[in-house]
Design a protein around this motif. Sequence first.
Motif, PDB file in Angstrom:
ATOM      1  N   ALA A 129      17.218  18.379   7.795  1.00 28.75           N
ATOM      2  CA  ALA A 129      16.832  18.204   9.200  1.00 28.75           C
ATOM      3  C   ALA A 129      17.676  17.150   9.910  1.00 28.75           C
ATOM      4  CB  ALA A 129      15.354  17.824   9.281  1.00 28.75           C
ATOM      5  N   ALA A 130      18.095  16.123   9.204  1.00 27.72           N
ATOM      6  CA  ALA A 130      18.814  15.011   9.830  1.00 27.72           C
ATOM      7  C   ALA A 130      20.310  15.154   9.636  1.00 27.72           C
ATOM      8  CB  ALA A 130      18.331  13.686   9.234  1.00 27.72           C
ATOM      9  N   SER A 131      21.052  14.398  10.436  1.00 30.27           N
ATOM     10  CA  SER A 131      22.491  14.358  10.215  1.00 30.27           C
ATOM     11  C   SER A 131      22.752  13.591   8.928  1.00 30.27           C
ATOM     12  CB  SER A 131      23.196  13.667  11.382  1.00 30.27           C
ATOM     13  OG  SER A 131      22.932  12.272  11.351  1.00 30.27           O
ATOM     14  N   PRO A 132      23.796  13.953   8.173  1.00 30.18           N
ATOM     15  CA  PRO A 132      24.074  13.244   6.917  1.00 30.18           C
ATOM     16  C   PRO A 132      24.224  11.740   7.092  1.00 30.18           C
ATOM     17  CG  PRO A 132      25.371  15.252   7.066  1.00 30.18           C
ATOM     18  CD  PRO A 132      24.708  15.086   8.398  1.00 30.18           C
ATOM     19  N   LEU A 133      24.863  11.313   8.192  1.00 28.90           N
ATOM     20  CA  LEU A 133      25.045   9.882   8.410  1.00 28.90           C
ATOM     21  C   LEU A 133      23.710   9.177   8.617  1.00 28.90           C
ATOM     22  CD1 LEU A 133      28.226   9.673  10.683  1.00 28.90           C
ATOM     23  CD2 LEU A 133      28.014   9.023   8.280  1.00 28.90           C
ATOM     24  N   HIS A 134      22.827   9.812   9.370  1.00 31.27           N
ATOM     25  CA  HIS A 134      21.513   9.212   9.601  1.00 31.27           C
ATOM     26  C   HIS A 134      20.691   9.218   8.315  1.00 31.27           C
ATOM     27  CE1 HIS A 134      18.121   7.878  12.021  1.00 31.27           C
ATOM     28  NE2 HIS A 134      17.380   8.795  11.417  1.00 31.27           N
ATOM     29  N   PHE A 135      20.732  10.316   7.570  1.00 29.05           N
ATOM     30  CA  PHE A 135      19.983  10.417   6.326  1.00 29.05           C
ATOM     31  C   PHE A 135      20.442   9.353   5.332  1.00 29.05           C
ATOM     32  CE2 PHE A 135      19.254  12.146   2.067  1.00 29.05           C
ATOM     33  CZ  PHE A 135      17.929  12.540   2.141  1.00 29.05           C
ATOM     34  N   ALA A 136      21.751   9.109   5.298  1.00 27.02           N
ATOM     35  CA  ALA A 136      22.317   8.158   4.335  1.00 27.02           C
ATOM     36  C   ALA A 136      21.911   6.721   4.623  1.00 27.02           C
ATOM     37  CB  ALA A 136      23.841   8.274   4.320  1.00 27.02           C
TER      38      ALA A 136
END
Length: 482
Positions: free
Chosen positions: A298-305
Motif C-alpha cells: 500500500a505504501a511507497s517503498p521509501l515511506h515503508f522503509a
Amino acid sequence: MARLTGTRPVATRRWGCAAAFLLLLFTVQAAQKGDFSGDSTAATINHSLTLLQRLQELLQNGNGSDSVLRVRSAASDEPKVFHTHQLLLSLQSEVFESLLRNQSVVTLHEPPETAALFEKFIRYLYCGGVSILLHQAIPMHQLASKYRVWGLQRGVAEYMRTHLASESSQGHVVGWYHYAVRVGDAALQESCLQFLAWNLSAVLGSAEWGSVSVELLLLLLERSDLVLHSELELYTAVEGWLSRRQPEAPVAERVLRAIRYPMIEPSQLFRLQAQSAVLARHRGAVQDLLFQAFQFHAASPLHFAKYFDVNCSMFLPRNYLAPSWGSQWVITNPARDDRSTSFQTQLGPSSHDAGKRVTWNVLFSPRWLPVSLRPVYSDSVAGAIQPVRIEDGRPRLIITPAMSSPDFAGVSFQKTVLVGVRQQGRVLVKHAYSFHQSSDEAADFLVHADLQKRTSEYLIDNSLHLHIIIKPVYHSLIKVKK
C-alpha cells in the motif's frame, strides 16, 4: 555355483588360489613395465582384460574357492551362497579380511534391498567394475560402506552427484539428499540441495515433493536462490505438503512463516485468506506477516522503509521466472559474434511500483577481452600492435538499465543469469551466476565453458539457453523507528 571340491585342507587350497592369482598379476605387471631404456624394440604387452575374465570365471565357477558367504535376508527363507576366495575379498575389504581370518564359512544378514545386489557387489570385488541403476545407488553405497570398500563407496557417491538430473518415475534426488544426511556425505548433500533449489518448479510437480522432510523443506524455504515461477507457486506447493503431512502446529507455523508474503500480489493474498484451509487453521501464527505484506504493497517503498526493516529475507525476491522479473534469451551459434537484446521488468515487487517499468540492455560477447589483453601500441616498434589471439577472450555478459530515474532511489538490482543445460534428456538449470548493481557484468560468467564445441554441456542444439532475472532489492535510507 560350483561348491568346494577336492580333499585338500582349506589352507592348502587358499594358498594355491593365492599363488595362481599372484602369478597372473605378476605376469601382467612385468609386461606393463617393459624395457624403456631407449631400445626401439621395447613394447608393452597388456593382458589385463584376460586377467579380469579369469577372475570373473573364478567367481562364477567357484574354482579353488576357500571361503563361503551365506547371505540371509528377511525376503527369503533360503540364503544366497557365494563360493569365494579369501585373498580377493581381503584385498578389497578389511571387514572381510577380519571375518575370514579364522573361519571359512560366514553368515551375513542383509536387508532385502542390499541382499538383492550382493552378487553385483561381490563381482565388483573380483573385477573392479559394476553397473548400477538409479534405484540401486543407495543400497550399493550401503554395502560399500558396511564392508569398507572405499573405492566403490566413492564411485557410487560420484555416480549420484552426476545423475541428479536423470529422470525417474518417482524421483530420486530427495531420497538421495536424506540418505546423504544420514551417512554424513556433505558433498552429496550440498549437490542435492543445490539441484533442488535451482530446479524447484520441476520438483514441486513431482511425486517426490511429498517425501520432503521437515528439515529439508525449511532449508529450502530459507534460500533466496530458489528457481520457480512465483512465490504463489511455492505457497501452493507448501499448502499441499502441509495438507498431506499434517505436522504438529509449531512445525506448520514455522513453515508458513518462511513464505515471503510481500512477494505475492494483494489480490492473491486476499484470495488465499478467503480460500486457503491451511491459512485459516494457522491464521494467528502468520497474521502479522500478512498485515505487513499489505502495508508493504500500500505504501511507497521509501515511506515503508522508514518504519520497517526491509533489509531482510522477507523482502528479498527469489529467482522468479515470471515475465515481470526477467526474460529468456536463446542465443544461436553463441561462439560466432556479439549479440544484444533488451527487455523490461517491473521496478519492484511492491504494488506501488506495479506500473513502473525498467528497460534493460544486454550484451553478450563470446570473446570479450580483459583490459590486460586488449591491443595496445608497442613502444619498441612504432605503430605496431600487440598480437591478440581469439582464444584469449572469454564469454562475457553485460546488463545495464537503459535509463536512470529518481524512482531508483532506495532500490538496487541484483542480476541473476540461469544457464539451461540438457542432462539425460531433460532441460534443467545447472549454472547460476549472480552479480549486483555495482557491477554491470558477471566476471566469472561461463569462465569454464567451451562454446566452440557443439558437444559442450553448456549448449542445447548449438544454442545457449539463458534466463536473465532482475531482483529489485529495497534498502532502508532512514533508520527504522523502534
